[in-house]
Design an enzyme around this catalytic site. Structure first.
Site, PDB file in Angstrom:
ATOM      1  CG  ASP A 267     -12.887   7.501  10.818  1.00  0.00           C
ATOM      2  OD1 ASP A 267     -11.756   7.004  10.692  1.00  0.00           O
ATOM      3  OD2 ASP A 267     -13.866   6.873  11.240  1.00  0.00           O
TER       4      ASP A 267
ATOM      5  NE  ARG B 281      11.191  -6.314  -1.090  1.00  0.00           N
ATOM      6  CZ  ARG B 281      11.319  -6.980   0.038  1.00  0.00           C
ATOM      7  NH1 ARG B 281      10.828  -6.490   1.165  1.00  0.00           N
ATOM      8  NH2 ARG B 281      11.937  -8.138   0.065  1.00  0.00           N
TER       9      ARG B 281
ATOM     10  CG  MET C 114      -8.058   2.506  10.167  1.00  0.00           C
ATOM     11  SD  MET C 114      -8.352   2.619  11.953  1.00  0.00           S
ATOM     12  CE  MET C 114      -8.326   0.879  12.406  1.00  0.00           C
TER      13      MET C 114
HETATM   14  O1  F6P Z   1     -14.098   5.249  13.314  1.00  0.00           O
HETATM   15  C1  F6P Z   1     -12.756   4.996  13.602  1.00  0.00           C
HETATM   16  C2  F6P Z   1     -12.296   3.732  12.949  1.00  0.00           C
HETATM   17  O2  F6P Z   1     -10.956   3.499  13.350  1.00  0.00           O
HETATM   18  C3  F6P Z   1     -12.439   3.666  11.442  1.00  0.00           C
HETATM   19  O3  F6P Z   1     -11.403   4.358  10.767  1.00  0.00           O
HETATM   20  C4  F6P Z   1     -12.428   2.180  11.213  1.00  0.00           C
HETATM   21  O4  F6P Z   1     -13.125   1.862  10.031  1.00  0.00           O
HETATM   22  C5  F6P Z   1     -13.150   1.643  12.417  1.00  0.00           C
HETATM   23  O5  F6P Z   1     -13.083   2.646  13.418  1.00  0.00           O
HETATM   24  C6  F6P Z   1     -12.595   0.362  12.963  1.00  0.00           C
HETATM   25  O6  F6P Z   1     -13.398  -0.046  14.023  1.00  0.00           O
HETATM   26  P1  F6P Z   1     -13.047  -1.267  15.005  1.00  0.00           P
HETATM   27  O7  F6P Z   1     -11.934  -0.812  15.907  1.00  0.00           O
HETATM   28  O8  F6P Z   1     -14.316  -1.503  15.710  1.00  0.00           O
HETATM   29  O9  F6P Z   1     -12.591  -2.389  14.126  1.00  0.00           O
END
Ligand code: F6P
Ligand code: ADP
Length: 321
Positions: free
Chosen positions: A128, A163, A170
């Site tokens: 992130d 389209r 994420m």
């Molecule tokens: O912190 C990394 C991350 O991939 C975020 O981007 C995302 O919101 C979260 O973890 C998803 O977590 P999980 O794999 O527990 O669903």
């Protein structure tokens, strides 16, 4: 002088975590320090799932995605009683130092352990890029690369069918994966995490793309903005009368072989963690700032504000349309 270091990975896994583990183990052994790995982050620390590792255990891991010592989310670690059990498990093995690789939640765990007397160093490991005390986190570069490649593939098929495409990335409320991916991709519009586009907004963006003689219209949005990205696509289709498809890139963003930049920062940070521990430092976290590897007090690092990309995203949206 420390004699035994343990390593754990915590929170969402990130490509390059293995490269960091490898660097810590190798640097420690160069200094005659024994190394241990804790399986499944703080959960393993609490359960006492800790094993000794040598150079030959980590020989093959540089290019591996994920974390070969596993990760976990273990909210119960916020309870001091559980942290005390974790400390006992380290003490039993005579481990006097810990390197934690994870995001800001994992940093808090490391800081709390140092308050219990465990020499702790934290490394930024998360796709992130949401840790303010470093310009870049381990794993961010690989996820960014995966997103940019995926968007290019989606654009091919959207073009072929004239389209509208919605791509969801994420980021866990952090702007960086969206911002950096948007600026280096052929998207018509990049929406930041706090921006909720309506179907009418998308229709306006589509009209501009048509005027600019584009064969399709592609929009990047961030996870957790829409309850159901496919329902949003249906609303856009109703509004524009143009076939619309949504793709949530999901966990492919977290996996895969780390790109060279992630291996580079992971290796340098892993080595620095051992240097700090040898120098008797604790409760420090490592970052790369202005191309230099630096360290900060964890508590102060967590108080720093993140870089806001909102102004810069306006530039992308002007150039990309
Ligand atoms: O912190 C990394 C991350 O991939 C975020 O981007 C995302 O919101 C979260 O973890 C998803 O977590 P999980 O794999 O527990 O669903
Ligand atoms: P990340 O490290 O990627 O931000 P999380 O926020 O899920 O991921 O945190 C990872 C783990 O760190 C948590 O599951 C928990 O075990 C530990 N942790 C988070 N916050 C704290 C805290 N305040 N005190 C102690 N441990 C914490």
């Amino acid at each position: 002088m420390i004699k035994k270091i343990a390593i754990l990975t915590s929170g969402g896994d990130a490509p390059g975590m293995n490269a960091a583990i490898r660097a810590i183990v190798k640097s420690a052994h160069c200094n005659n320090i024994e190394t241990y790995v804790v399986k499944q982050g703080y959960l393993g620390l609490y359960k006492g799932d800790i094993v000794k590792v040598n150079n030959d255990d980590i020989e093959h891991i540089l290019n591996l995605g994920g974390t070969f010592i596993f990760s976990a989310r273990f909210p119960e670690f916020k309870d001091i009683a559980n942290r005390k059990i974790a400390k006992k498990n380290l003490d039993k093995l005579g481990i006097d130092a810990l390197v934690v690789i994870g995001g800001d939640g994992s940093y808090k765990g490391a800081q709390k352990l140092s308050e219990l007397g465990i020499n702790s160093i934290a490394l930024p490991g998360t796709i992130d890029n949401d840790i303010a005390s470093t310009d870049f986190t381990i794993g961010f570069f690989t996820a960014w690369n995966t997103i940019v490649n995926s968007i290019a593939q989606i654009r091919d098929t959207m073009n072929s069918h004239h389209r509208i495409g919605i791509v969801e990335v994420m980021g866990n409320k952090c702007q960086d994966l969206s911002f950096f991916s948007g600026i280096s991709s052929d998207v018509d519009y990049t929406a930041m995490p706090d921006e909720v586009l309506t179907a009418k907004d998308v229709a306006r963006i589509y009209e501009i793309s048509k005027k600019n003689k584009k064969n399709s219209c592609l929009i990047l949005v961030t996870e957790k903005t829409y309850k159901n990205i496919h329902e949003f696509a249906s609303k856009i289709e109703k509004e524009t009368k143009v076939v619309t498809r949504a793709t949530s890139l999901g966990h492919i963003q977290r996996g895969g072989m780390p790109v060279p930049m992630d291996k580079y920062i992971a290796t340098m940070m892993g080595n620095k963690a051992v240097e700090l521990l040898i120098a008797g430092k604790s409760s420090r976290c490592i970052g790369i700032v202005n191309n230099k590897f630096v360290d900060y007090d964890i508590e102060r690092a967590l108080d720093q504000p993140r870089t806001n990309r909102t102004e810069m995203v306006r530039i992308i949206n002007k150039i990309n349309r």
